[in-house]
Design a protein around this motif. Structure first.
Motif, PDB file in Angstrom:
ATOM      1  N   ARG A  86      -9.005  51.328  64.549  1.00  0.00           N
ATOM      2  CA  ARG A  86      -8.925  51.360  65.939  1.00  0.00           C
ATOM      3  C   ARG A  86     -10.247  50.868  66.767  1.00  0.00           C
ATOM      4  NH1 ARG A  86      -4.892  50.963  69.930  1.00  0.00           N
ATOM      5  NH2 ARG A  86      -5.549  52.647  71.525  1.00  0.00           N
ATOM      6  N   SER A  87     -11.184  51.360  66.336  1.00  0.00           N
ATOM      7  CA  SER A  87     -12.557  51.012  67.030  1.00  0.00           C
ATOM      8  C   SER A  87     -12.890  49.642  66.601  1.00  0.00           C
ATOM      9  CB  SER A  87     -13.704  52.041  66.586  1.00  0.00           C
ATOM     10  OG  SER A  87     -14.108  52.095  65.281  1.00  0.00           O
ATOM     11  N   ALA A  88     -12.585  49.065  65.656  1.00  0.00           N
ATOM     12  CA  ALA A  88     -12.800  47.639  65.375  1.00  0.00           C
ATOM     13  C   ALA A  88     -12.108  46.928  66.228  1.00  0.00           C
ATOM     14  CB  ALA A  88     -12.539  47.342  63.880  1.00  0.00           C
ATOM     15  N   LYS A 140     -18.008  60.381  61.675  1.00  0.00           N
ATOM     16  CA  LYS A 140     -18.605  59.484  60.836  1.00  0.00           C
ATOM     17  C   LYS A 140     -17.701  58.136  61.221  1.00  0.00           C
ATOM     18  CE  LYS A 140     -20.101  60.156  57.190  1.00  0.00           C
ATOM     19  NZ  LYS A 140     -20.071  60.772  55.587  1.00  0.00           N
ATOM     20  N   ALA A 141     -16.472  58.261  61.095  1.00  0.00           N
ATOM     21  CA  ALA A 141     -15.756  57.155  61.129  1.00  0.00           C
ATOM     22  C   ALA A 141     -15.720  56.312  62.095  1.00  0.00           C
ATOM     23  CB  ALA A 141     -14.018  57.674  60.609  1.00  0.00           C
ATOM     24  N   THR A 142     -15.899  56.926  63.415  1.00  0.00           N
ATOM     25  CA  THR A 142     -16.209  56.091  64.791  1.00  0.00           C
ATOM     26  C   THR A 142     -17.292  55.403  65.109  1.00  0.00           C
ATOM     27  OG1 THR A 142     -17.316  58.180  65.696  1.00  0.00           O
ATOM     28  CG2 THR A 142     -15.038  58.234  65.856  1.00  0.00           C
ATOM     29  N   ARG A 143     -18.270  55.454  64.161  1.00  0.00           N
ATOM     30  CA  ARG A 143     -19.643  54.565  64.328  1.00  0.00           C
ATOM     31  C   ARG A 143     -19.268  53.407  63.498  1.00  0.00           C
ATOM     32  NH1 ARG A 143     -22.272  55.193  59.627  1.00  0.00           N
ATOM     33  NH2 ARG A 143     -21.788  56.646  58.424  1.00  0.00           N
ATOM     34  N   GLY A 171      -7.086  58.989  58.216  1.00  0.00           N
ATOM     35  CA  GLY A 171      -7.990  58.984  59.314  1.00  0.00           C
ATOM     36  C   GLY A 171      -9.071  58.297  59.795  1.00  0.00           C
ATOM     37  N   GLY A 172      -9.946  58.133  58.570  1.00  0.00           N
ATOM     38  CA  GLY A 172     -11.161  57.521  58.580  1.00  0.00           C
ATOM     39  C   GLY A 172     -10.623  55.804  58.778  1.00  0.00           C
ATOM     40  N   PHE A 173      -9.636  55.451  57.862  1.00  0.00           N
ATOM     41  CA  PHE A 173      -9.340  53.851  58.337  1.00  0.00           C
ATOM     42  C   PHE A 173      -8.586  53.981  59.556  1.00  0.00           C
ATOM     43  CE2 PHE A 173      -8.915  53.978  53.290  1.00  0.00           C
ATOM     44  CZ  PHE A 173      -9.885  52.860  53.057  1.00  0.00           C
ATOM     45  N   ALA A 174      -7.769  54.832  59.838  1.00  0.00           N
ATOM     46  CA  ALA A 174      -7.204  54.608  61.310  1.00  0.00           C
ATOM     47  C   ALA A 174      -7.973  54.543  62.381  1.00  0.00           C
ATOM     48  CB  ALA A 174      -6.115  55.681  61.389  1.00  0.00           C
TER      49      ALA A 174
END
Length: 135
Positions: free
Chosen positions: A125-127, A68-71, A118-121
């Motif tokens: 990274r994706s941002a 979910k964090a990648t979207r 991990g969610g923040f990282a």
């Protein structure tokens, strides 16, 4: 808005249900009761206790939280804030509730911490890849 809901609340609720005796009928000692017992081809008996099952559920939930964090989306920041609140709930319960001072709950709390970090990282990274500089 449902996608902003942190999934780590599921293992927290399940553990609290077990702690209250709703699952297994025996409170925290029910964490040592076997829920799965299998006879292996080697002849060994493999068993999984309820506490071990909670850890497996938390790890599966962690996998989906990282996905979910990648979207990218508007609910991503809300998800991170709510995940932090879930970790704080784990921490407060671990420190203040006697039945939550177990190895199983501690491992689930660390999984919640990894979810937050991990969610923040992953989001950062994706941002960074989404930034485009026009010339």
């Amino acid at each position: 808005m449902i996608t902003a809901m942190p999934l780590m609340v599921i293992p927290l609720i399940l553990y609290n249900l077990a702690m209250l005796g709703v699952m297994g009928g025996g409170g925290i000692p029910s964490l040592q009761h076997d829920v799965i017992v299998l006879s292996m081809l080697s002849g060994a008996i493999w068993s999984m206790a309820l506490g071990d099952l909670f850890i497996v559920v938390a790890l599966v939930v962690l996998f989906f939280e990282i996905l979910k964090a990648t979207r990218n989306g508007s609910g991503n920041l809300i998800n991170h804030m709510l995940s932090m609140l879930v970790f704080i709930a784990f921490l407060v319960e671990f420190l203040l509730v006697q039945d939550a001072a177990t190895q199983v709950f501690f491992i689930m709390m660390i999984i919640a911490l990894i979810d937050v970090i991990g969610g923040f990282a992953v989001s950062i990274r994706s941002a960074g890849r989404d930034v485009s500089i026009g010339l």
